[in-house]
Scaffold this motif. Structure first.
Motif, PDB file in Angstrom:
ATOM      1  N   ARG A   5      -0.954  13.133   0.001  1.00  0.00           N
ATOM      2  CA  ARG A   5      -2.085  13.260  -0.700  1.00  0.00           C
ATOM      3  C   ARG A   5      -1.324  13.761  -2.326  1.00  0.00           C
ATOM      4  NH1 ARG A   5      -6.555  14.772   2.143  1.00  0.00           N
ATOM      5  NH2 ARG A   5      -6.031  16.288   3.879  1.00  0.00           N
ATOM      6  N   ARG A   6      -0.321  13.749  -2.418  1.00  0.00           N
ATOM      7  CA  ARG A   6       0.302  13.439  -3.933  1.00  0.00           C
ATOM      8  C   ARG A   6       0.625  12.016  -3.935  1.00  0.00           C
ATOM      9  NH1 ARG A   6       5.542  16.873  -2.520  1.00  0.00           N
ATOM     10  NH2 ARG A   6       5.323  16.160  -0.649  1.00  0.00           N
ATOM     11  N   PRO A   7       0.736  11.791  -4.986  1.00  0.00           N
ATOM     12  CA  PRO A   7       1.401  10.537  -5.776  1.00  0.00           C
ATOM     13  C   PRO A   7       2.669   9.927  -4.898  1.00  0.00           C
ATOM     14  CG  PRO A   7       1.111  11.509  -8.187  1.00  0.00           C
ATOM     15  CD  PRO A   7       0.521  12.730  -6.374  1.00  0.00           C
ATOM     16  N   MET A   8       2.497   8.953  -4.963  1.00  0.00           N
ATOM     17  CA  MET A   8       4.100   9.030  -3.906  1.00  0.00           C
ATOM     18  C   MET A   8       4.614   7.894  -5.069  1.00  0.00           C
ATOM     19  SD  MET A   8       3.875   6.417  -0.683  1.00  0.00           S
ATOM     20  CE  MET A   8       5.010   6.296  -0.264  1.00  0.00           C
ATOM     21  N   PRO A   9       5.963   8.367  -4.742  1.00  0.00           N
ATOM     22  CA  PRO A   9       6.892   7.854  -6.338  1.00  0.00           C
ATOM     23  C   PRO A   9       7.581   6.369  -5.864  1.00  0.00           C
ATOM     24  CG  PRO A   9       8.074   9.964  -5.693  1.00  0.00           C
ATOM     25  CD  PRO A   9       6.593   9.685  -4.424  1.00  0.00           C
ATOM     26  N   GLU A  10       7.893   6.325  -6.807  1.00  0.00           N
ATOM     27  CA  GLU A  10       7.869   3.876  -6.975  1.00  0.00           C
ATOM     28  C   GLU A  10       8.897   3.818  -6.232  1.00  0.00           C
ATOM     29  OE1 GLU A  10       7.873   2.511 -10.388  1.00  0.00           O
ATOM     30  OE2 GLU A  10       5.346   3.896 -12.028  1.00  0.00           O
ATOM     31  N   ARG A  11       9.828   4.750  -6.082  1.00  0.00           N
ATOM     32  CA  ARG A  11      11.157   4.185  -5.654  1.00  0.00           C
ATOM     33  C   ARG A  11      11.039   3.987  -3.735  1.00  0.00           C
ATOM     34  NH1 ARG A  11      17.025   5.429  -7.497  1.00  0.00           N
ATOM     35  NH2 ARG A  11      17.544   5.186  -4.854  1.00  0.00           N
ATOM     36  N   ALA A  12      10.105   5.614  -3.717  1.00  0.00           N
ATOM     37  CA  ALA A  12       9.114   5.384  -2.285  1.00  0.00           C
ATOM     38  C   ALA A  12       8.645   3.949  -1.925  1.00  0.00           C
ATOM     39  CB  ALA A  12       8.970   6.656  -1.697  1.00  0.00           C
ATOM     40  N   VAL A  13       7.673   3.462  -2.424  1.00  0.00           N
ATOM     41  CA  VAL A  13       6.762   2.429  -2.297  1.00  0.00           C
ATOM     42  C   VAL A  13       7.762   1.230  -2.369  1.00  0.00           C
ATOM     43  CG1 VAL A  13       5.308   0.799  -3.088  1.00  0.00           C
ATOM     44  CG2 VAL A  13       5.003   3.696  -3.447  1.00  0.00           C
ATOM     45  N   LEU A  14       8.770   1.575  -3.013  1.00  0.00           N
ATOM     46  CA  LEU A  14       9.981   0.404  -3.132  1.00  0.00           C
ATOM     47  C   LEU A  14      10.792  -0.374  -1.958  1.00  0.00           C
ATOM     48  CD1 LEU A  14      11.414  -0.122  -7.017  1.00  0.00           C
ATOM     49  CD2 LEU A  14       9.891  -1.563  -5.727  1.00  0.00           C
ATOM     50  N   TRP A  15      10.708   1.319  -1.508  1.00  0.00           N
ATOM     51  CA  TRP A  15      11.985   0.977  -0.686  1.00  0.00           C
ATOM     52  C   TRP A  15      11.401   0.621   0.568  1.00  0.00           C
ATOM     53  CZ3 TRP A  15      16.412   0.863   0.271  1.00  0.00           C
ATOM     54  CH2 TRP A  15      17.729   1.354  -0.935  1.00  0.00           C
ATOM     55  N   LEU A  16       9.688   0.997   1.200  1.00  0.00           N
ATOM     56  CA  LEU A  16       8.678   0.850   1.938  1.00  0.00           C
ATOM     57  C   LEU A  16       8.762  -0.666   1.878  1.00  0.00           C
ATOM     58  CD1 LEU A  16       6.775   1.963   4.059  1.00  0.00           C
ATOM     59  CD2 LEU A  16       5.004   2.157   2.443  1.00  0.00           C
ATOM     60  N   ALA A  17       8.614  -1.371   0.524  1.00  0.00           N
ATOM     61  CA  ALA A  17       8.236  -2.093   0.848  1.00  0.00           C
ATOM     62  C   ALA A  17       9.471  -3.089   1.099  1.00  0.00           C
ATOM     63  CB  ALA A  17       8.062  -3.044  -0.646  1.00  0.00           C
ATOM     64  N   PHE A  18      10.910  -2.790   1.046  1.00  0.00           N
ATOM     65  CA  PHE A  18      11.774  -3.688   1.281  1.00  0.00           C
ATOM     66  C   PHE A  18      12.296  -3.295   2.759  1.00  0.00           C
ATOM     67  CE2 PHE A  18      16.594  -3.182   2.180  1.00  0.00           C
ATOM     68  CZ  PHE A  18      16.875  -4.212   1.981  1.00  0.00           C
ATOM     69  N   SER A  19      11.614  -2.195   3.178  1.00  0.00           N
ATOM     70  CA  SER A  19      11.995  -1.687   4.574  1.00  0.00           C
ATOM     71  C   SER A  19      11.434  -3.156   5.357  1.00  0.00           C
ATOM     72  CB  SER A  19      11.862  -0.612   5.045  1.00  0.00           C
ATOM     73  OG  SER A  19      11.482  -0.276   6.415  1.00  0.00           O
ATOM     74  N   SER A  20       9.775  -3.402   5.070  1.00  0.00           N
ATOM     75  CA  SER A  20       9.027  -4.247   5.585  1.00  0.00           C
ATOM     76  C   SER A  20       9.583  -5.837   5.493  1.00  0.00           C
ATOM     77  CB  SER A  20       7.260  -3.719   4.981  1.00  0.00           C
ATOM     78  OG  SER A  20       6.537  -2.527   5.195  1.00  0.00           O
ATOM     79  N   LEU A  21       9.733  -6.091   4.331  1.00  0.00           N
ATOM     80  CA  LEU A  21      10.406  -7.538   4.671  1.00  0.00           C
ATOM     81  C   LEU A  21      11.541  -8.017   5.534  1.00  0.00           C
ATOM     82  CD1 LEU A  21      10.383  -9.629   2.739  1.00  0.00           C
ATOM     83  CD2 LEU A  21      11.947  -8.506   1.306  1.00  0.00           C
ATOM     84  N   LEU A  22      12.623  -6.175   5.061  1.00  0.00           N
ATOM     85  CA  LEU A  22      13.723  -6.765   5.991  1.00  0.00           C
ATOM     86  C   LEU A  22      13.230  -6.785   8.192  1.00  0.00           C
ATOM     87  CD1 LEU A  22      16.818  -6.828   6.136  1.00  0.00           C
ATOM     88  CD2 LEU A  22      17.112  -4.536   7.009  1.00  0.00           C
ATOM     89  N   GLY A  23      12.207  -5.611   8.455  1.00  0.00           N
ATOM     90  CA  GLY A  23      12.207  -5.434   9.411  1.00  0.00           C
ATOM     91  C   GLY A  23      10.884  -6.613  10.036  1.00  0.00           C
ATOM     92  N   ILE A  24      10.274  -7.316   9.366  1.00  0.00           N
ATOM     93  CA  ILE A  24       9.436  -7.658   9.959  1.00  0.00           C
ATOM     94  C   ILE A  24       9.673  -9.509   9.780  1.00  0.00           C
ATOM     95  CG2 ILE A  24       6.684  -8.894   9.352  1.00  0.00           C
ATOM     96  CD1 ILE A  24       5.656  -5.461   8.879  1.00  0.00           C
ATOM     97  N   VAL A  25       9.720  -9.666   8.189  1.00  0.00           N
ATOM     98  CA  VAL A  25      10.063 -11.295   8.071  1.00  0.00           C
ATOM     99  C   VAL A  25      11.611 -11.345   8.333  1.00  0.00           C
ATOM    100  CG1 VAL A  25      10.994 -12.593   6.088  1.00  0.00           C
ATOM    101  CG2 VAL A  25       8.398 -10.697   5.541  1.00  0.00           C
TER     102      VAL A  25
END
Length: 80
Positions: A5-25
């Motif tokens: 419901r609340r806006p996600m902090p930019e840092r959380a979005v960056l960590w999510l993107a990094f996790s996706s890159l590391l885990g998937i790619v």
């Protein structure tokens, strides 16, 4: 993320993107390279060990107590 419901902090979005890159790619690239080098038969045998390794590491590294039903789940996952 859909129900957040609340806006996600930019840092959380960056960590999510990094996790996706590391885990998937990276992980999938390494897995496919191992498949090409080792062959399907050996990779299936290694993949069957993943649930056991995860339970072992969870117990010894994290102190996670695995109940008997968890061990049953590990065996079912390993059998396919």
């Amino acid at each position: 993320l859909i129900f957040y419901r609340r806006p996600m902090p930019e840092r959380a979005v960056l960590w999510l993107a990094f996790s996706s890159l590391l885990g998937i790619v990276i992980a999938d690239t390494l897995w496919l390279a191992a498949l090409q080098i080792l062959g399907a038969r050996r990779m299936i045998a290694i993949d069957a060990l993943k649930p056991f390794v995860a339970a072992f590491m969870g117990y010894f590294l994290l102190g996670d107590a695995v109940p008997w039903l968890g061990y049953l789940g590990v065996v079912v996952c390993a059998l396919g």
